[in-house]
Every structure is written in structure tokens, then in C-alpha cells.
Motif scaffolding. Structure first.
Motif, mmCIF file in Angstrom:
data_model
loop_
_atom_site.group_PDB
_atom_site.id
_atom_site.type_symbol
_atom_site.label_atom_id
_atom_site.label_comp_id
_atom_site.label_asym_id
_atom_site.label_seq_id
_atom_site.Cartn_x
_atom_site.Cartn_y
_atom_site.Cartn_z
ATOM 1 N N GLY A 1 -8.732 3.902 -2.061
ATOM 2 C CA GLY A 1 -7.463 3.805 -2.213
ATOM 3 C C GLY A 1 -6.856 2.537 -2.329
ATOM 4 O O GLY A 1 -7.498 1.421 -2.747
ATOM 5 N N ARG A 2 -5.648 2.400 -1.936
ATOM 6 C CA ARG A 2 -4.968 0.829 -2.168
ATOM 7 C C ARG A 2 -4.242 0.621 -0.930
ATOM 8 O O ARG A 2 -3.634 1.416 0.039
ATOM 9 N N LEU A 3 -4.151 -0.563 -0.641
ATOM 10 C CA LEU A 3 -3.411 -1.158 0.772
ATOM 11 C C LEU A 3 -2.551 -2.484 0.141
ATOM 12 O O LEU A 3 -3.246 -3.346 -0.397
ATOM 13 N N ARG A 4 -1.433 -2.627 0.430
ATOM 14 C CA ARG A 4 -0.691 -3.632 0.248
ATOM 15 C C ARG A 4 0.019 -4.344 1.068
ATOM 16 O O ARG A 4 0.799 -3.819 1.931
ATOM 17 N N PHE A 5 -0.376 -5.612 1.373
ATOM 18 C CA PHE A 5 0.324 -6.295 2.306
ATOM 19 C C PHE A 5 1.273 -7.352 1.475
ATOM 20 O O PHE A 5 1.105 -7.826 0.370
ATOM 21 N N CYS A 6 2.328 -7.858 2.372
ATOM 22 C CA CYS A 6 3.278 -8.808 1.962
ATOM 23 C C CYS A 6 3.599 -9.599 3.314
ATOM 24 O O CYS A 6 3.254 -9.338 4.461
ATOM 25 N N ALA A 7 3.616 -10.969 3.079
ATOM 26 C CA ALA A 7 3.670 -11.868 4.243
ATOM 27 C C ALA A 7 4.333 -13.072 3.791
ATOM 28 O O ALA A 7 4.336 -13.529 2.557
ATOM 29 N N ARG B 1 -16.187 -4.772 3.880
ATOM 30 C CA ARG B 1 -16.779 -3.584 4.564
ATOM 31 C C ARG B 1 -16.202 -2.455 3.628
ATOM 32 O O ARG B 1 -16.960 -1.433 3.810
ATOM 33 N N HIS B 2 -15.103 -2.620 2.884
ATOM 34 C CA HIS B 2 -14.875 -1.370 2.161
ATOM 35 C C HIS B 2 -14.544 -1.701 0.740
ATOM 36 O O HIS B 2 -13.277 -1.921 0.215
ATOM 37 N N PRO B 3 -15.483 -2.071 -0.088
ATOM 38 C CA PRO B 3 -15.015 -2.475 -1.520
ATOM 39 C C PRO B 3 -14.433 -1.380 -2.477
ATOM 40 O O PRO B 3 -13.944 -1.920 -3.325
ATOM 41 N N GLY B 4 -14.468 -0.078 -2.140
ATOM 42 C CA GLY B 4 -13.718 0.687 -2.845
ATOM 43 C C GLY B 4 -11.951 0.851 -2.259
ATOM 44 O O GLY B 4 -11.299 1.486 -2.932
ATOM 45 N N LEU B 5 -11.695 -0.035 -1.294
ATOM 46 C CA LEU B 5 -10.435 -0.309 -0.987
ATOM 47 C C LEU B 5 -9.659 -1.217 -1.637
ATOM 48 O O LEU B 5 -10.130 -2.425 -1.600
ATOM 49 N N ALA B 6 -8.884 -1.122 -2.596
ATOM 50 C CA ALA B 6 -8.110 -1.924 -3.195
ATOM 51 C C ALA B 6 -7.108 -2.619 -2.423
ATOM 52 O O ALA B 6 -6.147 -2.004 -2.056
ATOM 53 N N VAL B 7 -7.134 -4.014 -2.336
ATOM 54 C CA VAL B 7 -6.146 -4.664 -1.589
ATOM 55 C C VAL B 7 -5.202 -5.768 -2.448
ATOM 56 O O VAL B 7 -5.904 -6.427 -3.097
ATOM 57 N N HIS B 8 -3.973 -5.611 -2.224
ATOM 58 C CA HIS B 8 -2.987 -6.374 -2.972
ATOM 59 C C HIS B 8 -2.173 -7.177 -1.804
ATOM 60 O O HIS B 8 -1.757 -6.519 -0.949
ATOM 61 N N MET B 9 -2.174 -8.454 -2.308
ATOM 62 C CA MET B 9 -1.353 -9.322 -1.714
ATOM 63 C C MET B 9 -0.174 -9.963 -1.939
ATOM 64 O O MET B 9 -0.489 -10.446 -3.399
ATOM 65 N N PRO C 1 -6.563 3.468 5.768
ATOM 66 C CA PRO C 1 -6.396 2.042 5.047
ATOM 67 C C PRO C 1 -5.496 1.101 5.923
ATOM 68 O O PRO C 1 -5.731 -0.009 6.053
ATOM 69 N N ILE C 2 -4.321 1.780 6.372
ATOM 70 C CA ILE C 2 -3.276 0.799 7.097
ATOM 71 C C ILE C 2 -3.925 0.659 8.402
ATOM 72 O O ILE C 2 -3.842 -0.444 8.708
#
Length: 299
Positions: free
Chosen positions: A91-97, A116-124, A285-286
């Protein structure tokens, strides 16, 4: 599953104008206006009142929004329950900071998630704290890492769940060769007679400095003003004053400055908080993102 027009009304409450709402939702202003007119007609109440070039929410609209917030939180919980039937490693997880938290906390957390979870797409993305609420509500972000202020959601805001990530101490920044530069620690009162570099463009940081110095028994003499850390560092390095910098704030290499940790009763710090849409914190994911943030803070 929930009428999308309720989401439009929720974003309008946050952004204040039809134009800003349309921009946040990637719609045209006419589409937003049409959605709200249709919603008002279907509910049989007036939702908006003209106020010059702006619009104002009616009492009926606020009643609708109270129920919409409950529905939204319950739908987030439903999604979390459904996600429990899946592995949750994709899936997808989006951070803003804010910038310092992005560099010191979010980036390491994202790296750990990637391992740990290469299939989890992370966007920052780097965003100011005051943008957190509308980014979360418009679903442009899943986890916002902010420095709380009057412009961020209040702790009791029913739309969001908030959790502390880190209490970040402030260091006294002095030029190399300064009498305090060789100290392992210092008290804020030791800098009472020094000229200071203020940061009025960073209201939270500037007020923190003023409050900390007041607690130490004096009002700092602001000799110069700078907002970016590299500028503050440059002024301090050349002997124009001392300053306060957060422990996570990066300073440019090569400047002749020394961070001196503070101790005593008046030790200023700022809290860094993670904010999510209420009910979404149980989505795998969150939940993993929040856990990775806590681990990065502990390290």
C-alpha cells in the motif's frame, strides 16, 4: 460509503473559502459550490450564508459537521477492521513534517519501513505545521509530524488523534572561543548579559526563547534577527550574539559555533507530535509508521 459532499463541507470549514476548498480537493470552485447546494437541498437546510466575498457556515452546517466528523472517524475504523483481514504489508503511507523532524525522525523511520516492508510505498514531504490539518483532511497526508502551536489542531480536536513523538531540548549556540564554549553544560541565566539572535519569523521558536529567558529571570536583548538555522549560525559564528537552536536542527558544517546543552530549572524544549485522522491509527500501514517514528525518536 459516506456522501463525498460531507467531505467537501469539512474541508470548507478548514480552508474558509470555496476557492481554497476547490484547490485542496483538486476540483473547480463551481463543482464545490454545486456539491454544497445539492447537499443543502437534499438535507432541507441552509448550509452557507454570504459574507462579503466569502461564505459563512450556518448553525445547521455545524450540526451536520458534528455528525460528519463522527461518520468519518467510524469509517476510518471500519477501514482499519477491513485492513486487518489483509497482511497490510503493501500500500501507500504518506508523511508530512517540518524540516528538522523530516530529517531526524521521518527519514530514519521511512528507511526502517523500507527494510521491513519493501512492498509499502512511503512518500515524504516537507510542510509547515499549520498545513497539517487540511493536508490530513484532504487525504494528501496520512501522518503529520508537527510542532504544536495555535495554528495546529487542539489536543481535543475530535477529527484527529495525536501522540507525542519527542520532547526536543534546545541548546545554547555560542561562537567558538566564547567563555561558555568550553563548558559541558550551561544555565540559561549564564547568557543573560549576551546579545541575542531572535527568530521572529519562527513564532513558536521565538516565543519559546522569550519564555525560557523570562523563566531564567531576564528579558533577552535582541541584537539581530534571523529565521533559518544557517543564518542564525552565521551570525553567532561571527560574534553578533548567541541563540537557541533545537537539538535536531541541522547546522551548516564549517561555522565556528558550539552547541552547549542547557541544564537547571529553565531548560527550554519543544514537543514534536504526530497527528493522524481519528480512527486511522489502527490501519496497519499508519500503525507501522507511528511505531517507526517512536523507534526513531528513541534512538
Amino acid at each position: 460509503m459516506i456522501d463525498h459532499r460531507l467531505q467537501t463541507l469539512r474541508v470548507l470549514r478548514e480552508r474558509g473559502t470555496v476557492t481554497a476548498t476547490a484547490e485542496a480537493l483538486h476540483l473547480t470552485p463551481s463543482t464545490v459550490s454545486q456539491q454544497l447546494r445539492q447537499l443543502a437541498r437534499d438535507l432541507g437546510v441552509e448550509l452557507l450564508e454570504a459574507q462579503g466575498r466569502r461564505v459563512r457556515l450556518t448553525a445547521a452546517a455545524h450540526t451536520v459537521l458534528r455528525h460528519a466528523d463522527v461518520l468519518s472517524a467510524q469509517w476510518e475504523r471500519a477501514r482499519a477492521d477491513l485492513a486487518g483481514h489483509r497482511a497490510g504489508t503493501s500500500g501507500r503511507l504518506r508523511f508530512c513534517a517540518v524540516s528538522s523532524a523530516l530529517a531526524a525522525l521521518v527519514a530514519p523511520a521511512a528507511a526502517r519501513l523500507r527494510e521491513r516492508h519493501p512492498g509499502l510505498a512511503v512518500h515524504m514531504s516537507e510542510k509547515e505545521s499549520e498545513d497539517a490539518a487540511h493536508l490530513l483532511l484532504a487525504r494528501h497526508c496520512d501522518i503529520a509530524v508537527v510542532i504544536p502551536s495555535e495554528q495546529t489542531p487542539a489536543p481535543g480536536d475530535a477529527r484527529f488523534a495525536q501522540s507525542p513523538v519527542l520532547d526536543e531540548p534546545q541548546d545554547l549556540l555560542v561562537p567558538a572561543g566564547h567563555p561558555l564554549a568550553g563548558h559541558a553544560v550551561a544555565r540559561l541565566a549564564d547568557a543573560a548579559a549576551q546579545p541575542w539572535i531572535g527568530s521572529p519569523g519562527r513564532p513558536d521558536q521565538h516565543q519559546l526563547m522569550l519564555a525560557a529567558c523570562a523563566a531564567a529571570g531576564y528579558t533577552p536583548r535582541i541584537a539581530h534577527e534571523a529565521n533559518e538555522w544557517f543564518a542564525v549560525s552565521a551570525l553567532v559564528a561571527r560574534g553578533f550574539g548567541v541563540g537557541l537552536v533545537p537539538r535536531l536542527a541541522p547546522l551548516p558544517p564549517g561555522d565556528d559555533v558550539v552547541r552547549v546543552p542547557l541544564h537547571g530549572e529553565a531548560v527550554p524544549s519543544r514537543r514534536i507530535v504526530a497527528i493522524v485522522r481519528r480512527g486511522s491509527e489502527e490501519q496497519p500501514p499508519i500503525a507501522r509508521g507511528l511505531e517507526a517514528l517512536r523507534e526513531a525518536a528513541a534512538r
